[in-house]
Design an enzyme around this catalytic site. Structure first.
Site, PDB file in Angstrom:
ATOM      1  N   ASP A  70      -6.023  -2.461   3.278  1.00 12.35           N
ATOM      2  CA  ASP A  70      -5.548  -1.286   2.547  1.00 12.35           C
ATOM      3  C   ASP A  70      -6.316  -1.083   1.249  1.00 12.35           C
ATOM      4  O   ASP A  70      -7.124  -1.931   0.842  1.00 12.35           O
ATOM      5  CB  ASP A  70      -4.034  -1.403   2.275  1.00 12.35           C
ATOM      6  CG  ASP A  70      -3.605  -2.801   1.818  1.00 12.35           C
ATOM      7  OD1 ASP A  70      -4.485  -3.569   1.372  1.00 12.35           O
ATOM      8  OD2 ASP A  70      -2.411  -3.118   1.905  1.00 12.35           O
ATOM      9  N   ASP A 139       9.643  -6.982   0.482  1.00 12.67           N
ATOM     10  CA  ASP A 139      10.449  -6.149   1.387  1.00 12.67           C
ATOM     11  C   ASP A 139       9.903  -6.183   2.817  1.00 12.67           C
ATOM     12  O   ASP A 139      10.278  -5.369   3.651  1.00 12.67           O
ATOM     13  CB  ASP A 139      10.502  -4.704   0.871  1.00 12.67           C
ATOM     14  CG  ASP A 139       9.116  -4.059   0.801  1.00 12.67           C
ATOM     15  OD1 ASP A 139       8.113  -4.733   1.140  1.00 12.67           O
ATOM     16  OD2 ASP A 139       9.022  -2.880   0.405  1.00 12.67           O
ATOM     17  N   HIS A 141       6.821  -5.599   3.829  1.00 16.85           N
ATOM     18  CA  HIS A 141       5.738  -4.682   4.225  1.00 16.85           C
ATOM     19  C   HIS A 141       4.474  -5.455   4.576  1.00 16.85           C
ATOM     20  O   HIS A 141       4.107  -6.416   3.925  1.00 16.85           O
ATOM     21  CB  HIS A 141       5.493  -3.577   3.185  1.00 16.85           C
ATOM     22  CG  HIS A 141       4.897  -4.010   1.884  1.00 16.85           C
ATOM     23  ND1 HIS A 141       5.537  -3.870   0.671  1.00 16.85           N
ATOM     24  CD2 HIS A 141       3.692  -4.543   1.580  1.00 16.85           C
ATOM     25  CE1 HIS A 141       4.757  -4.303  -0.306  1.00 16.85           C
ATOM     26  NE2 HIS A 141       3.638  -4.728   0.217  1.00 16.85           N
ATOM     27  N   GLU A 146       5.371   0.282   4.425  1.00 19.37           N
ATOM     28  CA  GLU A 146       6.651   0.082   3.760  1.00 19.37           C
ATOM     29  C   GLU A 146       7.797   0.189   4.765  1.00 19.37           C
ATOM     30  O   GLU A 146       7.590   0.650   5.887  1.00 19.37           O
ATOM     31  CB  GLU A 146       6.817   1.152   2.670  1.00 19.37           C
ATOM     32  CG  GLU A 146       5.757   1.118   1.571  1.00 19.37           C
ATOM     33  CD  GLU A 146       6.010   0.034   0.534  1.00 19.37           C
ATOM     34  OE1 GLU A 146       6.563  -1.034   0.882  1.00 19.37           O
ATOM     35  OE2 GLU A 146       5.652   0.243  -0.636  1.00 19.37           O
TER      36      GLU A 146
HETATM   37  C1  GLP Z   1       0.472  -5.643  -1.647  1.00 20.39           C
HETATM   38  C2  GLP Z   1      -0.513  -5.466  -0.499  1.00 20.39           C
HETATM   39  C3  GLP Z   1      -0.084  -6.246   0.708  1.00 20.39           C
HETATM   40  C4  GLP Z   1       0.275  -7.660   0.305  1.00 20.39           C
HETATM   41  C5  GLP Z   1       1.450  -7.619  -0.615  1.00 20.39           C
HETATM   42  C6  GLP Z   1       1.945  -8.983  -1.042  1.00 20.39           C
HETATM   43  O1  GLP Z   1       1.480  -4.703  -1.685  1.00 20.39           O
HETATM   44  N1  GLP Z   1      -0.716  -4.123  -0.118  1.00 20.39           N
HETATM   45  O2  GLP Z   1      -1.131  -6.231   1.680  1.00 20.39           O
HETATM   46  O3  GLP Z   1       0.544  -8.438   1.435  1.00 20.39           O
HETATM   47  O4  GLP Z   1       1.056  -6.896  -1.784  1.00 20.39           O
HETATM   48  O5  GLP Z   1       1.248  -9.440  -2.133  1.00 20.39           O
HETATM   49  P1  GLP Z   1       1.323 -10.913  -2.664  1.00 20.39           P
HETATM   50  O6  GLP Z   1       0.533 -11.725  -1.701  1.00 20.39           O
HETATM   51  O7  GLP Z   1       0.669 -10.840  -4.007  1.00 20.39           O
HETATM   52  O8  GLP Z   1       2.747 -11.299  -2.730  1.00 20.39           O
END
Ligand code: GLP
Length: 262
Positions: A70, A139, A141, A146
């Site tokens: 993303d 959450d 995602h 989402e």
């Molecule tokens: C963001 C990214 C996700 C990622 C998530 C969790 O929102 N778009 O791809 O998995 O954060 O991030 P973290 O690994 O920092 O908890």
């Protein structure tokens, strides 16, 4: 689904890095190995380990093509919170991957729909993704899919929830308003079309999401739960993230994966 439980974040990262390197090294044939990659704090330990292995000559990325999950819409590459910047800073600048093998959605595109179609077509042109590594949000995602995103979604524009903007505001001076409101993201269908999916889940704050991924009903409320329908899904997690699993589930996976404990 496999669930590989390690003591802590470091061991989880090491296990996942070894798994990915072994897959790249075992890959044969004229086509490159196609690797899907995430951003966030979850994969940083894996990237560090893969960089080390690359320097030690244990794995090479010369024949690897990557597709990132993303990108924020409206952030230029040079912005220190763009995922382009993150990936180069934390991984690509330190390994032997050719620049032309790196694919990241263009957050500054003037035609987001066309950009997402181009991305899907490019993935398809390689015959799909061999291994997609991912992380998940609190959450649940997966990428920026989402809650209530279709479980068969493809690459497209996503509106970020207030929750996600609050969680991600830690990188934007703790101001949720500064977090872009939209992103480009591969779909849940794009991820689950991959031959294998390896998702990293660590820390107490991900315990509910891990339980939803492994034990919950398949539901668009927890988009990570779509992994239950995938025939090659692996969750690599740490003890801290297991707090909401039932004791039976926890013991089952520890028992069946005991040879994988580092
Ligand atoms: C963001 C990214 C996700 C990622 C998530 C969790 O929102 N778009 O791809 O998995 O954060 O991030 P973290 O690994 O920092 O908890």
């Amino acid at each position: 689904m496999r669930v590989v439980i390690q003591d802590n974040y470091e061991k989880m990262s090491k296990w996942a890095a070894n798994y990915i390197a072994a897959k790249i090294n075992a890959h044969k044939g004229y086509k490159p190995f196609i690797l899907g990659l995430p951003t966030g704090s979850s994969p940083i330990g894996v990237y560090k380990e893969l960089i080390k292995m690359n320097r030690e000559g244990k794995v090479s990325f010369k024949n690897v093509v990557t597709f990132n999950m993303d990108e924020y819409l409206g952030l230029p590459r040079e912005h220190d919170q763009s995922y382009w910047y993150f990936m180069h800073d934390n991984f690509f600048d330190h390994i032997d991957i050719p620049a032309e093998n790196i694919n990241i959605l263009d957050g500054m595109t003037t035609d987001p729909v066309a950009e997402c179609e181009r991305y899907e077509k490019k993935i398809a042109s390689y015959g799909g993704i061999d291994l997609f590594m991912g992380g998940i949000g609190v959450d649940g995602h997966l990428a920026f899919n989402e809650p209530f995103t279709s479980l068969s979604s493809r690459t497209g524009v996503r509106d970020l929830t207030t929750d996600t903007r609050i969680v991600n505001s830690r990188f934007f001076g703790n101001d949720p308003e500064k977090v872009p409101a939209q992103a480009l993201s591969v779909g849940i269908g794009t991820v689950t079309d991959s031959k294998e999916v390896l998702v990293l889940i660590s820390g107490h704050n991900k315990a509910r999401a891990l339980a939803a991924t492994v034990e919950g009903s398949v539901s668009q409320k927890w988009t990570c739960s779509a992994l239950q329908l995938h025939n090659g899904a692996i969750i690599a997690c740490d003890e801290a993230a297991c707090g909401e699993l039932t004791v039976d589930t926890y013991k089952y996976f520890l028992d069946i994966e005991k040879k994988e404990r580092l």
